[in-house]
Design a protein around this motif. Sequence first.
Motif, PDB file in Angstrom:
ATOM      1  N   TRP A  49       4.224  11.219  -0.122  1.00  0.00           N
ATOM      2  CA  TRP A  49       2.860  10.922  -0.571  1.00  0.00           C
ATOM      3  C   TRP A  49       2.865  10.096  -1.849  1.00  0.00           C
ATOM      4  CZ3 TRP A  49      -1.562  10.414   1.486  1.00  0.00           C
ATOM      5  CH2 TRP A  49      -2.738  10.437   0.738  1.00  0.00           C
ATOM      6  N   ALA A  50       3.929  10.198  -2.647  1.00  0.00           N
ATOM      7  CA  ALA A  50       4.037   9.388  -3.863  1.00  0.00           C
ATOM      8  C   ALA A  50       4.070   7.904  -3.520  1.00  0.00           C
ATOM      9  CB  ALA A  50       5.282   9.777  -4.651  1.00  0.00           C
ATOM     10  N   ILE A  51       4.723   7.552  -2.415  1.00  0.00           N
ATOM     11  CA  ILE A  51       4.770   6.148  -1.997  1.00  0.00           C
ATOM     12  C   ILE A  51       3.375   5.669  -1.626  1.00  0.00           C
ATOM     13  CG2 ILE A  51       5.768   4.527  -0.342  1.00  0.00           C
ATOM     14  CD1 ILE A  51       8.145   6.428  -0.073  1.00  0.00           C
ATOM     15  N   VAL A  52       2.627   6.512  -0.924  1.00  0.00           N
ATOM     16  CA  VAL A  52       1.248   6.167  -0.545  1.00  0.00           C
ATOM     17  C   VAL A  52       0.391   5.980  -1.783  1.00  0.00           C
ATOM     18  CG1 VAL A  52      -0.792   6.934   0.719  1.00  0.00           C
ATOM     19  CG2 VAL A  52       1.491   7.405   1.638  1.00  0.00           C
ATOM     20  N   ILE A  53       0.551   6.854  -2.772  1.00  0.00           N
ATOM     21  CA  ILE A  53      -0.224   6.752  -4.010  1.00  0.00           C
ATOM     22  C   ILE A  53       0.061   5.443  -4.720  1.00  0.00           C
ATOM     23  CG2 ILE A  53      -0.610   7.761  -6.290  1.00  0.00           C
ATOM     24  CD1 ILE A  53       0.061  10.478  -5.103  1.00  0.00           C
ATOM     25  N   ILE A  58      -1.982   0.649  -6.712  1.00  0.00           N
ATOM     26  CA  ILE A  58      -1.701  -0.662  -7.298  1.00  0.00           C
ATOM     27  C   ILE A  58      -2.233  -1.785  -6.421  1.00  0.00           C
ATOM     28  CG2 ILE A  58       0.126  -2.228  -8.029  1.00  0.00           C
ATOM     29  CD1 ILE A  58       1.772   0.179  -8.826  1.00  0.00           C
ATOM     30  N   TRP A  59      -1.803  -1.826  -5.171  1.00  0.00           N
ATOM     31  CA  TRP A  59      -2.227  -2.909  -4.281  1.00  0.00           C
ATOM     32  C   TRP A  59      -3.700  -2.777  -3.897  1.00  0.00           C
ATOM     33  CZ3 TRP A  59      -1.555  -3.817   1.540  1.00  0.00           C
ATOM     34  CH2 TRP A  59      -1.675  -5.182   1.835  1.00  0.00           C
ATOM     35  N   GLY A  60      -4.222  -1.555  -3.978  1.00  0.00           N
ATOM     36  CA  GLY A  60      -5.615  -1.334  -3.626  1.00  0.00           C
ATOM     37  C   GLY A  60      -6.528  -1.337  -4.835  1.00  0.00           C
ATOM     38  N   TRP A  61      -6.578  -0.193  -5.556  1.00  0.00           N
ATOM     39  CA  TRP A  61      -7.577  -0.041  -6.601  1.00  0.00           C
ATOM     40  C   TRP A  61      -7.337  -0.918  -7.804  1.00  0.00           C
ATOM     41  CZ3 TRP A  61     -11.831   1.266  -4.982  1.00  0.00           C
ATOM     42  CH2 TRP A  61     -11.995   2.256  -4.019  1.00  0.00           C
ATOM     43  N   LEU A  62      -6.114  -1.025  -8.284  1.00  0.00           N
ATOM     44  CA  LEU A  62      -5.859  -1.859  -9.451  1.00  0.00           C
ATOM     45  C   LEU A  62      -6.185  -3.317  -9.150  1.00  0.00           C
ATOM     46  CD1 LEU A  62      -4.916  -2.033 -12.350  1.00  0.00           C
ATOM     47  CD2 LEU A  62      -2.561  -2.267 -11.525  1.00  0.00           C
ATOM     48  N   LEU A  80     -11.233  -6.556   3.984  1.00  0.00           N
ATOM     49  CA  LEU A  80     -10.488  -6.001   5.112  1.00  0.00           C
ATOM     50  C   LEU A  80      -9.272  -5.213   4.639  1.00  0.00           C
ATOM     51  CD1 LEU A  80     -10.637  -9.020   7.608  1.00  0.00           C
ATOM     52  CD2 LEU A  80     -11.932  -6.879   7.717  1.00  0.00           C
ATOM     53  N   LYS A  81      -8.617  -5.701   3.598  1.00  0.00           N
ATOM     54  CA  LYS A  81      -7.452  -4.992   3.071  1.00  0.00           C
ATOM     55  C   LYS A  81      -7.834  -3.607   2.556  1.00  0.00           C
ATOM     56  CE  LYS A  81      -5.922  -5.596  -1.099  1.00  0.00           C
ATOM     57  NZ  LYS A  81      -5.301  -6.133  -2.340  1.00  0.00           N
ATOM     58  N   HIS A  82      -8.928  -3.523   1.809  1.00  0.00           N
ATOM     59  CA  HIS A  82      -9.324  -2.241   1.231  1.00  0.00           C
ATOM     60  C   HIS A  82      -9.855  -1.288   2.293  1.00  0.00           C
ATOM     61  CE1 HIS A  82      -8.758  -2.922  -3.088  1.00  0.00           C
ATOM     62  NE2 HIS A  82      -9.002  -4.189  -2.806  1.00  0.00           N
ATOM     63  N   ILE A  83     -10.545  -1.809   3.275  1.00  0.00           N
ATOM     64  CA  ILE A  83     -11.013  -0.949   4.372  1.00  0.00           C
ATOM     65  C   ILE A  83      -9.829  -0.364   5.128  1.00  0.00           C
ATOM     66  CG2 ILE A  83     -12.233  -0.948   6.582  1.00  0.00           C
ATOM     67  CD1 ILE A  83     -14.141  -3.019   5.399  1.00  0.00           C
ATOM     68  N   CYS A  84      -8.838  -1.197   5.399  1.00  0.00           N
ATOM     69  CA  CYS A  84      -7.646  -0.711   6.114  1.00  0.00           C
ATOM     70  C   CYS A  84      -6.873   0.310   5.289  1.00  0.00           C
ATOM     71  CB  CYS A  84      -6.746  -1.898   6.474  1.00  0.00           C
ATOM     72  SG  CYS A  84      -7.427  -2.993   7.742  1.00  0.00           S
ATOM     73  N   LEU A  85      -6.754   0.070   3.982  1.00  0.00           N
ATOM     74  CA  LEU A  85      -6.028   1.012   3.138  1.00  0.00           C
ATOM     75  C   LEU A  85      -6.701   2.383   3.122  1.00  0.00           C
ATOM     76  CD1 LEU A  85      -5.045  -1.208   0.066  1.00  0.00           C
ATOM     77  CD2 LEU A  85      -3.503  -0.205   1.747  1.00  0.00           C
ATOM     78  N   ILE A  86      -8.026   2.392   3.037  1.00  0.00           N
ATOM     79  CA  ILE A  86      -8.745   3.663   3.020  1.00  0.00           C
ATOM     80  C   ILE A  86      -8.642   4.368   4.370  1.00  0.00           C
ATOM     81  CG2 ILE A  86     -11.039   4.711   2.808  1.00  0.00           C
ATOM     82  CD1 ILE A  86     -11.707   2.531   0.774  1.00  0.00           C
ATOM     83  N   LEU A  87      -8.790   3.608   5.462  1.00  0.00           N
ATOM     84  CA  LEU A  87      -8.723   4.205   6.797  1.00  0.00           C
ATOM     85  C   LEU A  87      -7.330   4.743   7.115  1.00  0.00           C
ATOM     86  CD1 LEU A  87     -10.875   1.692   8.901  1.00  0.00           C
ATOM     87  CD2 LEU A  87     -11.531   3.955   8.035  1.00  0.00           C
ATOM     88  N   ILE A  88      -6.322   4.148   6.521  1.00  0.00           N
ATOM     89  CA  ILE A  88      -4.955   4.639   6.723  1.00  0.00           C
ATOM     90  C   ILE A  88      -4.670   5.847   5.829  1.00  0.00           C
ATOM     91  CG2 ILE A  88      -2.507   4.063   6.410  1.00  0.00           C
ATOM     92  CD1 ILE A  88      -3.213   1.194   7.235  1.00  0.00           C
ATOM     93  N   LYS A  89      -5.169   5.808   4.590  1.00  0.00           N
ATOM     94  CA  LYS A  89      -4.848   6.863   3.630  1.00  0.00           C
ATOM     95  C   LYS A  89      -5.520   8.192   3.978  1.00  0.00           C
ATOM     96  CE  LYS A  89      -4.723   7.852  -1.315  1.00  0.00           C
ATOM     97  NZ  LYS A  89      -5.103   7.395  -2.675  1.00  0.00           N
TER      98      LYS A  89
END
Length: 203
Positions: A49-53, A58-62, A80-89
């Motif tokens: 989960w640390a890798i996901v965080i 960084i690649w998402g919120w920052l 699209l990148k942020h939507i995919c990151l949230i849907l995956i997380k």
Amino acid sequence: MSSRGRPAEEVLVEDCRPELARAGLLAVWVVVTGLEFSCWWTQITRWWWAIVIIVHSIWGWLDAILRFPKLHDLESLFALKHICLILIKMPLLAFAMKNLQKHVLQFIGLLFMNMVLPVIYLIMLPLDDDPIHQRMYSHGVVNEDIAIRICRFFANPASNWFRCKRKAEATLLGLVSRSPRAAEMARGLSPTNKRLSRERLKI
């Protein structure tokens, strides 16, 4: 110098509200990331989960905070990148919990934080302003993916580190120069800050 008689473009560019909003978002990002890492550190979540965080933080919120308040279309790669990151997380969070029944409150808390952050970001965007003001508020924002910026930084670290330092100093002084007492304190930080703060106070 008073804003009376000055062009509207110049006044908007010097408006500190986007910088304050970005600082607030950055503070929220630090708190949320710290809480997520605390769950990982206390072994509530699994090791991966640390890798996901790291990837999402960084690649998402920052990346989103650094590009604030630049507006993007829903069909853009940024959205699209942020939507995919949230849907995956979100689904991964359920699998990351070592004992979901035992730590259901922590699970709900993490889920809630990751759902609320996008809402806070959208609320703080200047969506109700006219397009001209939106472009002016985004003045100076580098609308480039953080992964590309990191690669470019390590390609020439010495030069880019100096540029980042100058930009951080200018942003800080842009905020504190609104208060003469804070500006006086900032002038003592470095010779560069003394020169920049004098220029700010003359405006």
